[in-house]
Design a protein around this motif. Structure first.
Motif, PDB file in Angstrom:
ATOM      1  N   UNK A 207       0.810  -1.220   0.000  1.00  0.00           N
ATOM      2  CA  UNK A 207       0.000   0.000   0.000  1.00  0.00           C
ATOM      3  C   UNK A 207       0.841   1.267   0.000  1.00  0.00           C
ATOM      4  N   UNK A 208       1.926   1.264   0.731  1.00  0.00           N
ATOM      5  CA  UNK A 208       2.735   2.477   0.848  1.00  0.00           C
ATOM      6  C   UNK A 208       4.017   2.315   0.052  1.00  0.00           C
ATOM      7  N   UNK A 209       4.194   3.174  -0.929  1.00  0.00           N
ATOM      8  CA  UNK A 209       5.389   3.126  -1.776  1.00  0.00           C
ATOM      9  C   UNK A 209       6.448   4.064  -1.224  1.00  0.00           C
ATOM     10  N   UNK A 211       9.460   6.679  -1.715  1.00  0.00           N
ATOM     11  CA  UNK A 211       9.923   7.576  -2.758  1.00  0.00           C
ATOM     12  C   UNK A 211      11.394   7.302  -3.022  1.00  0.00           C
TER      13      UNK A 211
END
Lengths: 214, 167
Positions: A207-209, A211
């Motif tokens: 869900x959380x990429x 950067x």
């Protein structure tokens, strides 16, 4: 143990020029790339980056570590870029990635500045596809309004937190979040063909990429 | 949480920067709103796509130009650094400092002491001070004012008549 940026800058302040050399090596690429995306001209970006480092060096005597070193340095870089754009000197200078790559363009006609794109050794076919994609992405990023562009570059590529970016841009965190939302919303539309293809590939990603930085 | 609130917090949510309560609110909204769900997924894809932006290597001349310009900078260290670029300024400030110190050595009090008559010594001054300091209290002011003999006493005799008072 590696010294922090703040410690390196304090060492520069106390007369150690070799610490400035370390800061230069560490931040030459991020600063030049940031400025290149801002002013869209390779030569101008290098000129402005020189100015950034020179200003950092000149300010060493008055340097007080009240904020992160990168916040301070990118604030200088952002102000220089925005001033250059407002002066209109670089507004109409559109240099494509091919042109800026000089020898990589394949035409062999011009000797552009020695700025080079990191070589990934692709085949010719893949190279053409990648260059088309890269060109589309570059145009999308560069067509963002100046402040949105700066916010995206600092958020996506420099991985700065909201507080830092807000300080660099001289706005509130709340305003910054709106700025980033509008910027990514524009990019979502501009890059729709690539985005939809990427979405299919990354359906099973977390869900959380994270950067990534330059 | 509605779609408007969601827009304000979407980037922070994708960054993993929302507080637990806000994150739960966001997830609850995303579970029931297809449009926001799609937008969130597409934002993630935008980030993936942006990774493809080519990284540019600064020219080799860049570092040399920065180093050269830094080398040309005047050496500035510490508080006095602003003086260094101007020897004239350095000389003027130094001269001013020396003059200030020299002038301050003449204290106003010393210049004002001009009363002792010519030939009077420091010892005389001390004797006079001792005499005044140790004068007995005069209980009868009329006697003192009408006692003419006091004013006729020579100054030298007065100082000599009070040697014990100086101790």
């Amino acid at each position: 143990m590696a010294r922090s940026d703040v410690q390196l800058m304090l060492d520069v302040k106390s007369g150690d020029d070799s610490s400035f050399e370390l800061l230069l090596r560490k931040y030459r690429m991020p600063v030049v790339n940031f400025l290149y995306r801002m002013v869209r001209d390779a030569g101008a970006a290098e000129d402005l980056a020189q100015e950034v480092f020179l200003r950092v060096y000149r300010a060493r005597g008055q340097y007080v570590p009240t904020a992160k070193f990168t916040t301070w340095m990118f604030r200088i870089a952002t102000n220089l870029a925005l001033n250059a754009l407002r002066d209109g000197r670089h507004r109409h200078m559109e240099i494509s990635i091919d042109q800026s790559a000089g020898g990589y363009s394949g035409d062999g006609e011009t000797e552009q500045p020695a700025m080079e794109i990191a070589d990934r050794q692709p085949t010719i076919e893949v190279d053409l596809i990648q260059r088309d994609r890269a060109d589309l992405i570059r145009r999308a990023v560069e067509s963002l309004p100046e402040k949105q562009r700066a916010a995206v570059l600092l958020h996506k590529y420099q991985e700065m937190d909201y507080d830092q970016i807000a300080r660099v841009l001289g706005c509130s965190e709340s305003a910054l979040k709106s700025l980033l939302f509008r910027a990514y919303e524009t990019l979502r539309v501009e890059l729709a063909p690539l985005v939809q293809a990427a979405q299919v590939q990354s359906q099973s990603s977390p869900a959380v990429k994270m950067r990534s930085s330059i | 949480m509605n779609c408007g609130h969601m827009k304000k917090k979407l980037v922070a949510y994708l960054d993993g920067n929302l507080a637990i309560a806000e994150r739960r609110q966001m997830e609850t909204h995303l579970a029931i709103c297809t449009a926001c769900q799609e937008r969130a997924a597409e934002f993630r894809s935008v980030w993936d796509v942006l990774d493809e932006l080519p990284v540019l290597e600064p020219s080799t001349a860049f570092d040399n130009r920065v180093r050269e310009r830094v080398r040309q900078e005047p050496i500035r260290t510490g508080f006095w650094s602003w003086i260094v670029p101007s020897p004239r300024m350095a000389f003027a400030v130094t001269a001013l400092l020396i003059a200030s110190i020299w002038l301050s050595s003449f204290q106003p009090g010393r210049l004002a002491v001009t009363h002792p008559p010519a030939g009077a010594t420091v010892q005389n001054t001390e004797a006079e001070f001792g005499m005044i300091k140790d004068l007995p209290v005069l209980e009868d002011y009329d006697v003192l004012t009408s006692f003419d003999a006091l004013s006729e006493l020579p100054a030298q005799q007065t100082s000599q008549s009070q040697p014990s008072n100086q101790m």
